[in-house]
Structure formats: structure tokens, C-alpha cells
Motif scaffolding. Structure first.
Motif, short mmCIF file in Angstrom:
data_model
loop_
_atom_site.label_atom_id
_atom_site.label_comp_id
_atom_site.label_asym_id
_atom_site.label_seq_id
_atom_site.Cartn_x
_atom_site.Cartn_y
_atom_site.Cartn_z
N LYS A 1 32.58 -94.98 124.35
CA LYS A 1 31.86 -95.34 124.74
C LYS A 1 32.03 -97.79 124.43
N LEU A 2 32.31 -97.18 122.74
CA LEU A 2 32.70 -97.84 122.31
C LEU A 2 34.07 -99.33 122.62
N ASP A 3 33.91 -100.08 121.99
CA ASP A 3 35.60 -101.10 122.40
C ASP A 3 35.63 -100.09 121.14
N LEU A 4 36.34 -99.65 121.46
CA LEU A 4 37.41 -98.41 120.46
C LEU A 4 38.63 -100.04 119.63
N HIS B 1 35.93 -92.78 102.59
CA HIS B 1 36.62 -91.74 102.64
C HIS B 1 38.31 -91.29 102.72
N GLN B 2 38.22 -91.32 104.63
CA GLN B 2 39.36 -91.95 105.49
C GLN B 2 40.05 -92.87 104.83
N ASN B 3 39.44 -93.97 104.58
CA ASN B 3 40.63 -94.97 104.48
C ASN B 3 41.13 -95.44 103.10
N ASN B 4 40.50 -94.27 102.39
CA ASN B 4 41.45 -93.63 100.93
C ASN B 4 42.18 -92.56 101.12
N ILE C 1 26.84 -94.69 113.19
CA ILE C 1 27.22 -93.01 112.65
C ILE C 1 28.48 -93.10 113.33
N LEU C 2 28.85 -92.88 114.44
CA LEU C 2 29.59 -93.02 114.83
C LEU C 2 31.28 -93.19 113.89
N GLY D 1 37.45 -94.67 110.68
CA GLY D 1 36.33 -95.63 111.78
C GLY D 1 36.95 -94.21 113.36
N THR D 2 37.79 -93.35 113.29
CA THR D 2 37.87 -92.28 113.91
C THR D 2 37.79 -91.30 114.29
N SER D 3 37.57 -91.67 112.73
CA SER D 3 37.34 -89.41 112.54
C SER D 3 36.23 -88.92 113.23
N ARG D 4 36.85 -87.27 113.37
CA ARG D 4 35.51 -86.50 113.60
C ARG D 4 34.90 -86.26 113.17
#
Length: 242
Positions: free
Chosen positions: A203-206, A83-86, A34-35, A117-120
């Protein structure tokens, strides 16, 4: 009447990360898919998509703004990873075709747009808004249109006064020493949910996530770039949202 909408990412996008059992989640429980925008959240709205609580708060805010002759229109809300990747690929191709090298293109993209993967906007808590009564000619998400004699300055002034009473806070402020994404007077976040989501997200391994994703140009994601991106683009935001 508003109806419930479900936003589903493609199977290809979801396969990149290990599947995590889905469950109803609240402010203490945010599965990693989800994140990062690869999950399957329940979203609400017509023409835009938000988590239920954020959607209901937005509807109340829109209703009150309408009393002052302001028609709040959401031009962007939830975005999936795909969508963000596009967006990322479109901008990467445009900037490299204009003559920028890959590293320069990446720096240009992250002035306003996030790495997938990093978008709010993956969270269903954030919105980009305009005043529909101000018209929609040309590019609408331009800072000067929200100030002075701009078509959306009345909306911005109203939001400055009332947005927080509905739980929404500006994300990327115009504080002089703030780094990361440039000032976005149109981007608001529903704080009661997005604050705990950001805490869970950090807390994720970004670093590992960004290095493993096969994004266009990601071969140029150096350790230094990733560390700076996390510190500035993800965390250098309105302190009220930390």
C-alpha cells in the motif's frame, strides 16, 4: 538464556523519511518506517534478530530439528535499511569494476539481493538458514548445497516436511515460471506476521520511494524497471505468502 535485543538504525538513515510516531504494533498496525527498514522494532535473539512471535516459533522449530540431528543456524535475519544499503553498494561497486555498465550491474544485483527499503529482511520475520552440523566452508548460501549430497540437504528435507507447522514458509521457490529473485532454498518467512506486513507494504507508494532515494545507481531506475521489480521481485514469491 536468550536476551532481548534492540536494533537501532542510524540517525542519518532515519532522517530520509518523515518521522512517524512509534507504537507497539501487531498484525494490523505497521508504521511505514518499520516496513522499509528505517524504524526501531523490538527484536529478539542471540546472534540473530526476529520479532518476538517469530523468534519463539523459530526456537521451537530449532528444538525439534535438533532431535533429528539437525542444528539450524540463522546466517541472516533482520537487516536495517543501512545494512541493506551497504550490501547494495558493495555489489554495485564490484560489478561495475568488473566491467558491467550501471544498468547491467543493477540487474545482476537483483538476481539475489534487494534494493534497500524493499527487503523482506527489514521486517524481522525472515531468516536465511543452514545446518551447522553440515559445516560452513566457503559460500554457504548456494542452492546445490541444499540438495542431493549437499551438506544441508538433510535440513532442507526436514524443513520441507515440518517448517509450515511452525509458521515458516519458503519465500523464493524453484517453480519453473517464477520470476524475480532466483531460487533460495535457505530463505524462510514467518507467515503469520509477514503476510499482513506484505499487504501493508504494497500500500506504500513504492515507485515514489525508489525514485526519491539517492541510492548508488538509482539514476538508472527507470519507470519500466521499477514496475517490473515490484511485480517480479517483491510479489512473484511463494503464493502461500501472499
Amino acid at each position: 538464556m536468550n536476551r532481548r535485543h534492540f536494533i537501532r538504525t542510524t540517525a542519518t538513515a532515519a532522517a530520509t523519511f518523515a518521522t512517524i510516531p512509534m507504537m507497539a504494533f501487531n498484525t494490523q498496525d505497521f508504521p511505514s518506517d518499520i516496513l522499509i527498514g528505517k524504524g526501531d522494532p523490538d527484536l529478539y535473539g542471540e546472534g540473530f534478530s526476529l520479532q518476538k512471535e517469530a523468534y519463539e516459533a523459530f526456537v521451537r522449530m530449532k528444538h525439534d530439528a535438533a532431535k533429528e540431528g539437525i542444528s539450524i543456524k540463522v546466517v541472516s535475519s533482520y537487516r536495517s535499511y543501512t545494512h541493506q544499503n551497504n550490501i547494495w553498494e558493495r555489489k554495485y561497486n564490484r560489478f561495475t569494476q568488473q566491467g558491467l555498465n550501471p544498468a547491467q550491474a543493477i540487474e545482476k544485483i537483483v538476481e539475489y539481493s534487494t534494493i534497500p527499503g524493499t527487503s523482506r529482511h527489514h521486517w524481522g520475520t525472515d531468516i536465511d538458514i543452514i545446518d551447522a552440523n553440515g559445516g560452513e566452508n566457503g559460500d554457504v548460501l548456494v542452492a546445490k548445497k541444499f540438495h542431493g549430497n549437499g551438506p544441508y540437504c538433510k535440513l532442507k528435507e526436514w524443513m520441507n516436511t515440518y517448517a509450515e507447522s511452525f509458521g515458516f514458509k519458503l519465500v523464493y521457490t524453484d517453480v519453473a515460471n517464477r520470476k524475480g529473485f532466483k531460487y533460495e532454498p535457505w530463505h524462510y518467512s514467518y507467515a503469520p506476521i509477514s503476510i499482513p506486513m506484505l499487504k501493508a507494504y504494497t500500500k506504500l507508494d513504492l515507485k515514489s520511494m525508489l525514485q526519491k532515494e539517492k541510492l548508488m545507481g538509482s539514476d538508472h531506475f527507470t519507470e519500466e524497471f521499477i514496475s517490473r521489480y515490484i511485480a517480479e521481485n517483491i510479489l512473484d514469491i511463494n503464493p502461500a505468502l501472499l
